[in-house]
Enzyme design. Structure first.
Site, short mmCIF file in Angstrom:
data_model
loop_
_atom_site.label_atom_id
_atom_site.label_comp_id
_atom_site.label_asym_id
_atom_site.label_seq_id
_atom_site.Cartn_x
_atom_site.Cartn_y
_atom_site.Cartn_z
CB SER A 15 -0.87 0.02 1.26
OG SER A 15 -1.54 1.25 1.38
CE1 TYR A 32 -3.83 -2.32 5.01
CE2 TYR A 32 -3.25 -0.04 4.50
CZ TYR A 32 -3.63 -1.30 4.09
OH TYR A 32 -3.80 -1.55 2.75
P1 NAD Z 1 -11.03 -6.42 -0.08
O1 NAD Z 1 -11.44 -6.30 1.35
O2 NAD Z 1 -12.08 -6.36 -1.13
O3 NAD Z 1 -10.19 -7.76 -0.33
C1 NAD Z 1 -9.36 -8.33 0.63
C2 NAD Z 1 -9.70 -9.80 0.67
O4 NAD Z 1 -8.78 -10.47 1.53
C3 NAD Z 1 -11.10 -10.05 1.23
O5 NAD Z 1 -11.82 -10.87 0.32
C4 NAD Z 1 -10.84 -10.79 2.53
O6 NAD Z 1 -11.83 -11.75 2.87
C5 NAD Z 1 -9.51 -11.45 2.22
N1 NAD Z 1 -8.80 -11.87 3.42
C6 NAD Z 1 -8.54 -11.15 4.53
N2 NAD Z 1 -7.89 -11.90 5.42
C7 NAD Z 1 -7.73 -13.12 4.87
C8 NAD Z 1 -7.12 -14.33 5.29
N3 NAD Z 1 -6.55 -14.43 6.48
N4 NAD Z 1 -7.13 -15.39 4.45
C9 NAD Z 1 -7.70 -15.31 3.23
N5 NAD Z 1 -8.29 -14.19 2.77
C10 NAD Z 1 -8.31 -13.12 3.59
O7 NAD Z 1 -9.96 -5.27 -0.31
P2 NAD Z 1 -8.99 -4.91 -1.54
O8 NAD Z 1 -9.02 -3.44 -1.63
O9 NAD Z 1 -9.27 -5.73 -2.73
O10 NAD Z 1 -7.60 -5.32 -0.87
C11 NAD Z 1 -6.68 -6.22 -1.44
C12 NAD Z 1 -5.30 -5.83 -0.96
O11 NAD Z 1 -5.03 -4.51 -1.43
C13 NAD Z 1 -5.13 -5.80 0.56
O12 NAD Z 1 -3.90 -6.38 0.90
C14 NAD Z 1 -5.12 -4.31 0.87
O13 NAD Z 1 -4.37 -4.03 2.02
C15 NAD Z 1 -4.49 -3.74 -0.38
N6 NAD Z 1 -4.78 -2.32 -0.61
C16 NAD Z 1 -6.02 -1.89 -0.86
C17 NAD Z 1 -6.24 -0.53 -1.07
C18 NAD Z 1 -7.60 0.04 -1.37
O14 NAD Z 1 -7.73 1.29 -1.40
N7 NAD Z 1 -8.62 -0.76 -1.59
C19 NAD Z 1 -5.16 0.36 -1.02
C20 NAD Z 1 -3.89 -0.12 -0.75
C21 NAD Z 1 -3.71 -1.48 -0.55
#
Ligand code: NAD
Length: 248
Positions: free
Chosen positions: A143, A157
């Site tokens: 991130s 985080y």
């Molecule tokens: P999201 O919440 O839609 O997806 C994250 C997924 O990870 C969810 O489906 C959740 O059930 C799954 N998950 C969490 N813990 C888990 C575990 N222990 N085992 C298996 N699955 C698990 O969010 P997203 O935005 O698609 O996030 C994906 C990645 O991107 C994450 O690592 C997040 O930190 C990163 N990210 C997202 C953003 C944003 O703005 N959305 C920004 C920077 C980084």
């Protein structure tokens, strides 16, 4: 070499977008998910519609026994993994450090740091030439928070993603001579359900006007970078990061 990809947390958001794109690029796909059977089935149907061989495997990607079982299913049903996307991640409600419990901190570090390390370990046992594998690539989903720190929102985080970045750099060097590349992506504000976990589902809509590009990103835009880093087109990239923050 047949392309077999494992994507953690792939039932929605960036993980699901990566699965759809991987289907279009000829991968056999393992959609890992934590709990939502119906969402995983939907993504499974979508990737199969695109002609991909795929399975959905329910597993907590931060628990080693479950990670071991996941990779064994991949071995049997898809063949040895060649690509891993450590995408699963979580975040807690916005707060200052004084209000964060030990339970929250340990949970977050387990999911965002220990989980990706365990998944990389079991992928490497199959990919690395040191273990008789034919090489492969890993992308860790970090991130922009890793370099911004997220003060008064979620320093925990941000610190977990900083740890993930350091892991990316170290592991990349550790396995560079064994046919495995390790890179990271650092998304900024992306339109997914993630922000509801921090207590503000509308966060991206509220903040996007203030971003240099004037909009939040789409999960598909992050998926493009992930799949590029995994591809042979990125054959000389390891230990590096692509930022997808719209200029932030
Ligand atoms: P999201 O919440 O839609 O997806 C994250 C997924 O990870 C969810 O489906 C959740 O059930 C799954 N998950 C969490 N813990 C888990 C575990 N222990 N085992 C298996 N699955 C698990 O969010 P997203 O935005 O698609 O996030 C994906 C990645 O991107 C994450 O690592 C997040 O930190 C990163 N990210 C997202 C953003 C944003 O703005 N959305 C920004 C920077 C980084």
């Amino acid at each position: 070499m047949d392309k077999v990809i494992v994507i953690t947390g792939a039932s929605r958001g960036i993980g699901a977008a990566s699965a759809r794109l991987a289907a279009e690029q000829g991968y056999r796909i393992c959609i890992n998910y934590h709990a939502d059977d119906q969402a995983a089935e939907r993504i499974l149907a979508e990737v199969r519609e695109r002609g991909a061989e795929a399975i959905a495997v329910r597993a907590d990607a931060s628990v080693e026994d479950e990670v071991i079982q996941l990779f064994q299913r991949v071995d049997h049903e898809l063949g040895p993994v060649t690509a891993l996307v450590n995408n699963a991640g979580t975040i807690g409600p916005q707060s200052r450090l004084e209000d964060m419990s030990e339970f929250r901190l340990l949970n977050l570090m387990r999911t965002n740091v220990v989980g990706p390390m365990l998944c990389a370990k079991h992928a490497l046992l199959r990919m690395s030439r040191r273990h008789g594998g034919q090489g492969g690539a890993i992308v860790n989903v970090s991130s922009l928070a890793a370099r911004l720190g997220s003060p008064a929102e979620y320093v925990d985080y941000a610190a977990s993603k900083g740890a993930l970045d350091t892991f990316t750099i170290g592991l990349a060097k550790e396995v560079a001579g064994e046919g495995v590349r390790v890179n990271g992506v650092r998304p900024g504000y992306i339109h997914t359900g993630f922000h509801a976990l921090s207590g503000d589902a509308e966060r991206v809509h509220k903040l996007e006007a203030g971003l240099p590009m004037g909009r939040g990103g789409q999960p598909e835009e992050v998926a493009e970078a992930i799949l590029w880093l995994l591809s042979d087109k990125a054959s000389y990239s390891t230990g590096s990061f692509i930022e997808l923050g719209g200029g932030r």
